[in-house]
Design an enzyme around this catalytic site. Structure first.
Site, short mmCIF file in Angstrom:
data_model
loop_
_atom_site.label_atom_id
_atom_site.label_comp_id
_atom_site.label_asym_id
_atom_site.label_seq_id
_atom_site.Cartn_x
_atom_site.Cartn_y
_atom_site.Cartn_z
NE ARG A 34 -4.24 -1.89 1.39
CZ ARG A 34 -5.22 -1.79 0.50
NH1 ARG A 34 -5.41 -0.65 -0.16
NH2 ARG A 34 -6.02 -2.81 0.27
CD GLU A 104 7.03 12.18 -5.24
OE1 GLU A 104 7.06 11.48 -4.21
OE2 GLU A 104 6.14 13.01 -5.49
CB VAL A 105 10.47 6.06 -5.57
CG1 VAL A 105 11.37 4.92 -5.08
CG2 VAL A 105 9.88 6.81 -4.38
CG HIS A 109 6.76 3.18 -8.31
ND1 HIS A 109 8.03 3.67 -8.51
CD2 HIS A 109 5.94 4.24 -8.23
CE1 HIS A 109 7.99 4.99 -8.52
NE2 HIS A 109 6.73 5.38 -8.37
P1 AMP Z 1 6.12 8.37 -7.98
O1 AMP Z 1 5.84 9.84 -7.93
O2 AMP Z 1 5.39 7.69 -9.12
O3 AMP Z 1 7.59 8.07 -7.96
O4 AMP Z 1 5.45 7.76 -6.69
C1 AMP Z 1 6.13 7.40 -5.54
C2 AMP Z 1 5.10 6.92 -4.55
O5 AMP Z 1 5.75 6.28 -3.46
C3 AMP Z 1 4.23 8.05 -3.94
O6 AMP Z 1 2.86 7.79 -4.23
C4 AMP Z 1 4.55 7.95 -2.45
O7 AMP Z 1 3.41 8.23 -1.66
C5 AMP Z 1 5.00 6.52 -2.31
N1 AMP Z 1 5.88 6.22 -1.19
C6 AMP Z 1 7.00 6.88 -0.81
N2 AMP Z 1 7.57 6.28 0.24
C7 AMP Z 1 6.80 5.18 0.52
C8 AMP Z 1 6.88 4.14 1.50
N3 AMP Z 1 7.87 4.09 2.41
N4 AMP Z 1 5.91 3.19 1.51
C9 AMP Z 1 4.92 3.23 0.60
N5 AMP Z 1 4.80 4.18 -0.35
C10 AMP Z 1 5.72 5.15 -0.39
#
Ligand code: AMP
Length: 125
Positions: A34, A104-105, A109
């Site tokens: 989640r 962001e990550v 994903h």
């Molecule tokens: P993106 O902008 O597509 O890279 O989305 C990164 C997503 O990771 C965002 O929706 C964040 O809320 C989510 N996120 C960041 N850290 C965590 C975490 N530790 N556990 C779960 N989701 C996370």
């Protein structure tokens, strides 16, 4: 230029068990958990277990087994959430990549969002 993968990203830490997650589904090739900051009643992230930055990196470099395992995980999550079109009200998948995709990550994903009407696909920039 080839993608370079930074194994200090937060999802790599989740895969190593260094930080916790709320797991929805796992198989040999993928983990689904989640989102920490859900943007819909159901907001699940599906990640491959291999070191892939984004979708085109994965699609071009992953093995057939990884691609099948990851794709099947998305299907399983839809079943678990009860959102598949024949059973539920539908959902949206999103895979952001790079600067314009506002990623962001930097570990691939796929977001699965569901549980409310999600509006049109893109907001104006
Ligand atoms: P993106 O902008 O597509 O890279 O989305 C990164 C997503 O990771 C965002 O929706 C964040 O809320 C989510 N996120 C960041 N850290 C965590 C975490 N530790 N556990 C779960 N989701 C996370």
């Amino acid at each position: 230029m080839a993608y370079s993968y930074d194994d200090q990203n937060i999802f790599a830490k989740i895969l190593r068990g260094d930080i916790p997650n709320n797991t929805v589904f796992e198989n040999d090739y993928a983990l689904a958990f989640r989102d920490l900051y859900p943007q819909a009643p159901d907001h699940v992230l599906v990640i491959p277990k291999g070191p892939y930055v984004c979708y085109d990196h994965f699609a071009n470099a992953a093995s057939d087994a990884e691609i099948v395992g990851f794709t099947r995980a998305i299907g399983e999550v839809c079943k678990i959430l009860g959102v598949a079109d024949d059973a539920g009200d539908g959902y949206r998948t999103i895979a952001n990549s790079g600067e314009h995709g506002v990623q962001e990550v930097e570990h691939l994903h796929v977001h699965i969002l569901a549980g409310r009407p999600l509006g049109r696909m893109l907001a104006k920039a």
